[in-house]
Structure formats: structure tokens, C-alpha cells
Design an enzyme around this catalytic site. Structure first.
Site, PDB file in Angstrom:
ATOM      1  N   LEU A  75       0.861  -1.175   0.000  1.00  0.00           N
ATOM      2  CA  LEU A  75       0.000   0.000   0.000  1.00  0.00           C
ATOM      3  C   LEU A  75       0.899   1.227   0.000  1.00  0.00           C
ATOM      4  O   LEU A  75       1.849   1.304   0.797  1.00  0.00           O
ATOM      5  CB  LEU A  75      -0.895   0.027   1.246  1.00  0.00           C
ATOM      6  CG  LEU A  75      -2.147  -0.843   1.240  1.00  0.00           C
ATOM      7  CD1 LEU A  75      -2.796  -0.838   2.616  1.00  0.00           C
ATOM      8  CD2 LEU A  75      -3.146  -0.365   0.195  1.00  0.00           C
ATOM      9  N   ASP A  76       0.630   2.178  -0.885  1.00  0.00           N
ATOM     10  CA  ASP A  76       1.406   3.414  -0.902  1.00  0.00           C
ATOM     11  C   ASP A  76       1.308   4.119   0.449  1.00  0.00           C
ATOM     12  O   ASP A  76       0.320   3.934   1.178  1.00  0.00           O
ATOM     13  CB  ASP A  76       0.898   4.360  -1.994  1.00  0.00           C
ATOM     14  CG  ASP A  76       1.174   3.820  -3.396  1.00  0.00           C
ATOM     15  OD1 ASP A  76       2.087   2.992  -3.533  1.00  0.00           O
ATOM     16  OD2 ASP A  76       0.472   4.240  -4.335  1.00  0.00           O
ATOM     17  N   PRO A  77       2.299   4.949   0.791  1.00  0.00           N
ATOM     18  CA  PRO A  77       2.215   5.699   2.056  1.00  0.00           C
ATOM     19  C   PRO A  77       0.915   6.482   2.203  1.00  0.00           C
ATOM     20  O   PRO A  77       0.366   6.581   3.303  1.00  0.00           O
ATOM     21  CB  PRO A  77       3.434   6.637   1.978  1.00  0.00           C
ATOM     22  CG  PRO A  77       4.425   5.864   1.168  1.00  0.00           C
ATOM     23  CD  PRO A  77       3.608   5.153   0.118  1.00  0.00           C
ATOM     24  N   LEU A  78       0.404   7.030   1.098  1.00  0.00           N
ATOM     25  CA  LEU A  78      -0.844   7.790   1.152  1.00  0.00           C
ATOM     26  C   LEU A  78      -2.030   6.910   1.514  1.00  0.00           C
ATOM     27  O   LEU A  78      -2.993   7.354   2.141  1.00  0.00           O
ATOM     28  CB  LEU A  78      -1.094   8.449  -0.207  1.00  0.00           C
ATOM     29  CG  LEU A  78      -2.424   9.185  -0.416  1.00  0.00           C
ATOM     30  CD1 LEU A  78      -2.502  10.411   0.499  1.00  0.00           C
ATOM     31  CD2 LEU A  78      -2.603   9.596  -1.873  1.00  0.00           C
ATOM     32  N   ALA A  79      -1.968   5.624   1.148  1.00  0.00           N
ATOM     33  CA  ALA A  79      -3.103   4.717   1.304  1.00  0.00           C
ATOM     34  C   ALA A  79      -3.143   4.099   2.698  1.00  0.00           C
ATOM     35  O   ALA A  79      -2.139   4.000   3.396  1.00  0.00           O
ATOM     36  CB  ALA A  79      -3.036   3.615   0.251  1.00  0.00           C
TER      37      ALA A  79
END
Length: 397
Positions: A75-79
Site C-alpha cells: 500500500l502506498d504511504p498515502l493509502a
């Protein structure tokens, strides 16, 4: 202690860092002590056969061994949301989650801007009008992507062309030596949250333009970068068949552009939807394509993975705090139950059940420990001068 479980990853940190934090907790706990000791014994025996390694080097390597752990899809840091974790022999089961299973994402995006990364962490590429977009258009667009569809991965991804990361071509402002290979994915459903469609009553701020060395907005140059703007827009095979039979539009004109003196409002309108997709789907690309289908642009501001295969946020997913704020005699049995039985276990209910059995024991231990410490203090005080004098006074009275 081998198997697969799922944990909620918060927004703002990488999957690698989050997994490392979980690994640290497990390694220091007594829950995995037996497994870790077995792994160290095996590692010592295996490494000792290496003639190039000194005994001290082998000991240091074995001493620093940690619980074996991995995840089933970054999961991306934003997610935020479901992160599937394999522990011990469970790491061998992660390939299914990496490449085969279906997932559900809830996402929010702002209309009117496209970015290099497809989300709020990138640089602006284009600005496009939004005043022409209606709720009906947003609802009518969703079915165009449902089904089997080709998708172009984001230029800012880990993919490479001729051994060079895609983002390097974009940064250098040069076209790709060949087109990005599209992916065949499947989108099972897109549910538009109509109540939020086109709303400007949200907490997300409009992305600001970044200036180049000459003081000009970077998007002035990026907008003409062929690497960032030459990917075709695809609709699903199922929609195209329907369009053929019902004489519906199969293509969309290019995004609208601003006239002289026109610009975006300070608060950009929101689109909010939940999508069920196959493995390999880039939600950032879906959002970007959705914006283009509306003859505008869009970039992601929030992403939550609410389900991955059998793991769902509302049922069987741990929180990191479950391992740090509970006695390991509570979270250990719950984790063991999940590792043995998979997604069938309701994590919240399992915690309630184990707490009901274990907390009385823990509280009793605390009482006994407190009594023991009190007796120990009294015994130590009995050897001091003041308690002796007090005892004598009591006897004399």
C-alpha cells in the site's frame, strides 16, 4: 505460529516500515520465542558449515535473527487499509495475494488537476475546467469501466522500460522508447457515492503549482511532455459491446482547456467511489482515466483498501495497537486462532472472548505481585532502626 493474517495500515507510512514495526514487536515477544529459537538453531547449524564465516560472525548473524515476515501487496504511504501479512511458513502463501486475489478500494479524488503520480504527492501536469461536469455524468461514466479493460500503469511506478524506471523518462522530459505495456485487468463494480459527488465541502486542499528555476509553474512544461500525456483511454470490452449494439459513444473528446483569464475554483469538486477490482489494478490510473472520461482530469487524495480476498476491515483485520496495547497473553491466542483458521475468525469477538478468560488471571497476578512487593518492603523495613523502635514502643504500651 505460521500462517497469514491481516492488519490495518494507517496512512502516512510505507508498507515496509509498517511491516518492520510489526516484526519488531513479534521478535521481542514471548509468543514467537519457541519458533525463533528453532530458527536460530537451524540457522546456526546451516551457517556453521560455511568455511568462510568465523564462529563469531555466525553467532552475530544468528543473534540478530528476527521473526520471518512479509506482506501480500504494498500500500502506498498515502493509502490505508488491509495489509495481508505472512509470518513464518505463511510467507510462502503470499504469492496468491500478490498476483491473483480480488480487492475492494474506497477512494476519493479531486477533479480539475492531473499529477505526475496520479495522487496528491505528485506535481501538477494539467489543469482542466470542471464547471461542465454534472452528477449524471459521474454516474454514467462508472459503467464504462466495469468489465474487462486495458489499463496503462502510472508513469510514476516501479515499472521499467529497457531497464530504466518509467519516472526517469518523465523527469527528463523525453518520450519513452516504446509505449508502456497495458495491463488486462477486470473491474467487477464501481459504486459511486452519489451524496458526495461534486461536493466542495471536504477537507482536501487544492494542490498548488510548483515553480521551476525560472519562476514559472512546472505544469507549463509538463503539459507538453509526451511521456506523461500520450496514453490512450480505454473503456471495458463489455461497455464497447453495449455501445455497439445501442449506438452509444465509444470515445471521448480530449479534455477541455481554459480560455484566457479562466482558472479553477479554490475548492475543487470531489468524486467518491468504491470499486471491486482484480489484482494488478492501479486505482490511481482508474481515477486519472475517470477524469479524462469526464473531459477533465482528476487526482487521488484518499485511498482505503477495505477488502483483500477474504480479509475485510469490518471483520477479521487486526490493528497495530492490538499488539502493543494488550498483554501478549491476550493477543497471542487471538493471532494463533487467526493463523490456524484464516479469515473465518472475527478478530473483535475473539479478543472479547480471550480477554474474558485471561484478564482475571492477569489481574490476580497483579494483586499477588503487589502483595509480594508489600511483604518484601515490610521485611526490609523490619531491619531498619525506625520499625524496631516502633515495635518496642508498641510492646511497652
Amino acid at each position: 505460529m505460521n500462517g497469514v493474517f491481516a492488519v490495518y495500515k494507517p496512512s502516512g507510512m510505507s508498507s515496509a516500515k509498517f511491516i518492520s514495526d510489526i516484526q519488531e514487536v513479534f521478535t521481542k515477544s514471548g509468543v514467537f520465542e519457541e519458533d525463533l529459537n528453532k530458527a536460530k538453531s537451524k540457522a546456526f547449524a546451516d551457517l556453521s558449515t560455511n568455511a568462510r564465516w568465523s564462529k563469531q560472525k555466525v553467532q552475530n548473524r544468528v543473534r540478530n535473527l528476527k521473526v520471518k515476515i512479509g506482506h501480500g501487496g504494498t500500500l502506498d504511504p498515502l493509502a490505508s487499509g488491509v495489509l495481508v501479512v505472512g509470518v513464518g511458513l505463511g510467507t510462502k502463501k503470499l504469492q496468491y495475494y500478490l498476483s491473483e486475489c480480488n480487492k475492494t478500494y474506497e477512494t476519493k479524488a479531486l477533479l480539475g488537476l492531473s499529477t505526475t503520480t496520479g495522487d496528491s504527492e505528485g506535481e501538477i501536469i494539467t489543469k482542466n475546467p470542471v464547471n461542465h461536469i454534472t452528477k449524471e455524468m459521474i454516474l454514467e461514466t462508472a459503467p464504462k469501466f466495469v468489465g474487462h479493460v486495458k489499463q496503462t500503469p502510472p508513469i510514476f511506478s516501479a515499472l521499467k522500460v529497457d531497464g530504466k524506471p518509467l519516472y526517469e523518462y518523465a523527469r527528463e522530459g523525453i518520450p519513452l522508447p516504446k509505449a508502456i505495456k497495458t495491463r488486462d485487468i477486470q473491474i467487477f463494480d464501481i459504486k459511486v457515492h452519489e451524496e458526495n459527488s461534486l461536493s466542495t465541502e471536504h477537507e482536501f486542499e487544492k494542490l498548488k503549482s510548483e515553480l521551476d528555476a525560472d519562476g514559472n509553474p512546472k505544469e507549463n512544461g509538463l503539459a507538453n511532455n509526451p511521456t506523461l500525456n500520450d496514453s490512450p483511454l480505454y473503456f471495458s470490452d463489455e461497455y464497447m459491446e453495449k455501445a455497439e449494439s445501442e449506438n452509444l459513444p465509444k470515445t471521448v473528446d480530449k479534455p477541455l482547456v481554459f480560455g484566457e483569464g479562466e482558472d479553477l475554483p479554490e475548492k475543487l469538486p470531489l468524486i467518491h467511489f468504491t470499486s471491486d477490482v482484480s489484482s494488478g489494478t492501479y486505482i490511481r490510473s482508474l481515477i486519472s482515466d475517470y477524469g479524462r472520461a469526464l473531459r477533465s482530469s482528476a487526482y487521488m487524495v484518499e485511498l482505503i483498501r477495505v477488502r483483500q480476498s477474504e480479509w475485510s476491515l469490518d471483520k477479521n483485520v487486526f490493528k497495530f495497537e492490538d499488539f502493543t496495547e494488550n498483554d501478549e497473553r491476550i493477543w497471542g491466542p487471538v493471532l494463533k486462532r487467526v493463523l490456524d483458521n484464516g479469515g473465518e475468525v472475527n478478530v473483535a469477538e475473539a479478543f472479547d472472548e480471550v480477554r474474558a478468560k485471561v484478564l482475571p488471571v492477569i489481574e490476580k497476578e497483579k494483586e499477588l505481585l503487589a502483595e509480594s512487593e508489600t511483604k518484601s518492603d515490610e521485611q526490609q523495613n523490619g531491619d531498619s532502626e525506625l520499625p524496631k523502635k516502633r515495635n518496642i514502643d508498641e510492646l511497652e504500651s
